[in-house]
Design a protein around this motif. Structure first.
Motif, PDB file in Angstrom:
ATOM      1  N   ILE A 191      30.405   7.883 -26.870  1.00 18.56           N
ATOM      2  CA  ILE A 191      31.737   6.995 -26.880  1.00 18.56           C
ATOM      3  C   ILE A 191      32.986   7.932 -27.413  1.00 18.56           C
ATOM      4  N   ARG A 192      32.347   8.649 -28.376  1.00 19.27           N
ATOM      5  CA  ARG A 192      33.752   9.653 -28.877  1.00 19.27           C
ATOM      6  C   ARG A 192      34.142  10.535 -27.754  1.00 19.27           C
ATOM      7  N   LYS A 193      33.352  10.985 -27.141  1.00 20.45           N
ATOM      8  CA  LYS A 193      33.458  11.833 -25.794  1.00 20.45           C
ATOM      9  C   LYS A 193      34.040  11.108 -24.828  1.00 20.45           C
ATOM     10  N   ALA A 194      33.817  10.014 -24.396  1.00 20.08           N
ATOM     11  CA  ALA A 194      34.720   9.139 -23.608  1.00 20.08           C
ATOM     12  C   ALA A 194      36.016   8.630 -24.010  1.00 20.08           C
ATOM     13  N   LEU A 195      36.127   8.421 -25.221  1.00 22.37           N
ATOM     14  CA  LEU A 195      37.476   8.545 -25.844  1.00 22.37           C
ATOM     15  C   LEU A 195      38.621   9.836 -25.640  1.00 22.37           C
ATOM     16  N   GLU A 196      37.911  10.901 -26.012  1.00 23.59           N
ATOM     17  CA  GLU A 196      38.714  11.977 -25.696  1.00 23.59           C
ATOM     18  C   GLU A 196      39.021  12.164 -24.320  1.00 23.59           C
ATOM     19  N   SER A 198      29.838   8.148 -17.366  1.00 23.59           N
ATOM     20  CA  SER A 198      28.411   8.007 -17.418  1.00 23.59           C
ATOM     21  C   SER A 198      27.816   8.742 -18.518  1.00 23.59           C
ATOM     22  N   PHE A 199      26.955   7.974 -19.315  1.00 24.42           N
ATOM     23  CA  PHE A 199      26.244   8.424 -20.404  1.00 24.42           C
ATOM     24  C   PHE A 199      25.437   9.694 -19.913  1.00 24.42           C
ATOM     25  N   ARG A 254      18.422   2.650 -19.628  1.00 17.67           N
ATOM     26  CA  ARG A 254      19.236   2.660 -18.410  1.00 17.67           C
ATOM     27  C   ARG A 254      20.514   3.318 -18.504  1.00 17.67           C
ATOM     28  N   ASP A 255      21.333   3.858 -17.625  1.00 16.11           N
ATOM     29  CA  ASP A 255      22.586   4.376 -17.721  1.00 16.11           C
ATOM     30  C   ASP A 255      23.536   3.520 -18.368  1.00 16.11           C
ATOM     31  N   VAL A 256      24.521   4.036 -19.175  1.00 16.60           N
ATOM     32  CA  VAL A 256      25.498   3.163 -19.546  1.00 16.60           C
ATOM     33  C   VAL A 256      26.731   3.834 -19.246  1.00 16.60           C
ATOM     34  N   GLU A 257      27.608   3.021 -18.798  1.00 19.13           N
ATOM     35  CA  GLU A 257      29.085   3.515 -17.983  1.00 19.13           C
ATOM     36  C   GLU A 257      30.057   2.682 -18.779  1.00 19.13           C
ATOM     37  N   LEU A 258      31.110   3.393 -19.000  1.00 15.82           N
ATOM     38  CA  LEU A 258      32.291   3.003 -19.830  1.00 15.82           C
ATOM     39  C   LEU A 258      33.574   3.049 -18.998  1.00 15.82           C
ATOM     40  N   THR A 259      34.379   2.062 -19.068  1.00 15.56           N
ATOM     41  CA  THR A 259      35.624   2.151 -18.305  1.00 15.56           C
ATOM     42  C   THR A 259      36.711   1.640 -19.152  1.00 15.56           C
ATOM     43  N   GLU A 318      26.130  17.487 -19.273  1.00 16.51           N
ATOM     44  CA  GLU A 318      27.231  18.324 -19.339  1.00 16.51           C
ATOM     45  C   GLU A 318      27.395  19.094 -20.845  1.00 16.51           C
ATOM     46  N   GLU A 319      27.155  18.338 -21.769  1.00 19.41           N
ATOM     47  CA  GLU A 319      27.044  18.843 -23.156  1.00 19.41           C
ATOM     48  C   GLU A 319      25.839  19.806 -23.294  1.00 19.41           C
TER      49      GLU A 319
END
Length: 423
Positions: free
Chosen positions: A271-276, A303-304, A39-44, A310-311
């Motif tokens: 997670i690293r990309k989301a932190l940036e 979204s993961f 499943r897709d992982v979403e961070l906020t 994109e990468e």
């Protein structure tokens, strides 16, 4: 009359278990995914450092990190401490029976402690202020907002993202006095990591040998066995937990381990990309969301699948640009190589016969040398013929034949040509 409250939980009844096992036998899932599809992982990220919400489908988890000054343990006086706590009281149907509620919370807490504390992902020595006196005590509180299966993976992702996002104040220890600096005085310090563990959960059914990844609550309750693997970004195994009634062989576990290692590495990159991206948004004014927006869903989610696509697209574009830039020099090198090959063939054809351009005197001297060689060979052959008649002198005959071949090779040298001319 007492009614079993576990029947209200999805996947506990016999018809549901039979339906899920029959679907797994046909390589089908209730939500339309494949057996090896996640499943897709979403961070906020929230406004406070160390506040993160993680969504995996309908499973939602909130993680918060805090730190306080405390005393170290007697066994490790130069290391800080890390505590993890999971609270599942937010889910109504999990709190109907106290026994099942306690069992779930205990197993979840023990697995998280094995993943983060036993594997020593944090550099606890960096949390020491004064040996055997003052250290930082880091605490991670995980609140389950909604449970739709695979709660352990969501909790590990939330705990890791919150620890990486957290910043602690800087402290100085002078003359037995501790001074903590505010964010205005000095910049906050991030936590130091030794590795980044992430877990992946699999379900095994007796009806099919193929394991099922990232189960929902219906699939998780109907499973015969559950395998939990934790890997870090270096693809090293941190924890392994397997239990149930279905037999699991080595081949199944190794198959799960290979896919889990790749999944863990990709999640750490996400997670690293989301932190940036969160750091970029914090530099802009009025872009940080509060805790209310996290619960309401108004905050922007990372979204993961979206970031990974994109990468990959950027990598493909870079490769195409490199290929177009290097195509022209390659064509020029090919044309140069063709020209060089043509010139080399022409020179080889012109220099095939050396006698055509030699002077006549040298040709005459070479003819005299060849006549002298023939005379020497005639003088040597009779001696070799007489020795060949006796059986005992066969070895000498062979030596004579070698002597015949040797002078022929030596007569073509420049030194012997000069000798024959003088004679």
């Amino acid at each position: 009359m007492y009614m079993n409250a576990n029947l209200f939980e999805p996947g506990k009844s016999k018809p549901e278990r039979a339906f899920i096992q029959g679907a797994a036998k046909q390589s089908a899932r209730f939500d339309g995914r494949k057996l090896n599809e996640f499943r897709d992982v979403e961070l906020t990220f929230g406004a406070d450092w160390g506040t993160v919400t993680v969504s995996m489908g309908e499973t939602k988890v909130l993680a918060q990190v805090s730190c306080d000054l405390g005393t170290p343990t007697s066994a490790r006086g130069n290391e800080g401490t890390l505590h993890l706590n999971v609270d599942i009281k937010g889910v109504a149907f999990l709190d109907e029976v106290q026994a099942t509620h306690d069992q779930r919370s205990l197993t979840l807490n023990s697995l998280l402690e094995r993943t983060f504390r036993s594997s020593r992902c944090l550099d606890l020595e960096s949390l020491c202020i004064a040996v055997e006196q003052h250290v930082w005590c880091v605490r991670v509180d995980i609140n389950v907002l909604n449970h739709d299966g695979n709660l352990y993976d969501a909790s590990t992702i939330a705990a890791l993202a919150a620890l990486m996002h957290f910043r602690r104040p800087e402290v100085s220890y002078i003359d037995d006095q501790i001074r903590t600096y505010s964010e205005r005085e000095r910049e906050l310090m991030p936590l130091l990591f030794l590795h980044y563990p992430v877990s992946v959960t699999y379900c095994v059914y007796k009806s099919t040998p193929q394991p099922l990844v990232d189960p929902t609550l219906l699939e998780e309750n109907a499973a015969d066995s559950i395998i939990v693997l934790s890997f870090n970004s270096y693809q090293e195994l941190c924890t392994l937990n397997a239990g149930g009634t279905a037999p699991t062989n080595v081949r199944t576990i190794m198959q799960c381990a290979r896919s889990a290692a790749k999944r863990s590495k990709a999640l750490v990159q996400f997670i690293r990309k989301a932190l940036e991206l969160d750091m970029e948004s914090r530099q802009q004014p009025k872009q940080v969301t509060g805790l209310v927006n996290l619960f309401s869903g108004a905050a922007s989610k990372l979204s993961f699948k979206h970031l990974m696509e994109e990468e990959q697209q950027m990598e493909v574009n870079v490769v195409q640009v490199n290929q177009t830039s290097t195509s022209e020099p390659v064509q020029q090198q090919e044309t140069l190589n063709e020209d060089q090959s043509q010139t080399s063939t022409q020179t080889s054809v012109t220099h095939m016969d050396d006698r055509s351009w030699l002077p006549q005197e040298e040709n005459a001297s070479q003819e005299k040398c060849e006549e002298n060689d023939q005379v020497h060979s005639k003088e040597i052959t009779p001696t070799g013929g007489k020795t060949a008649k006796s059986k005992s002198n066969r070895g000498k005959n062979k030596a004579g034949k070698k002597q015949q071949s040797m002078p022929k090779k030596q007569n073509h040298s420049d030194s012997e040509e000069e000798v024959t001319q003088i004679i």
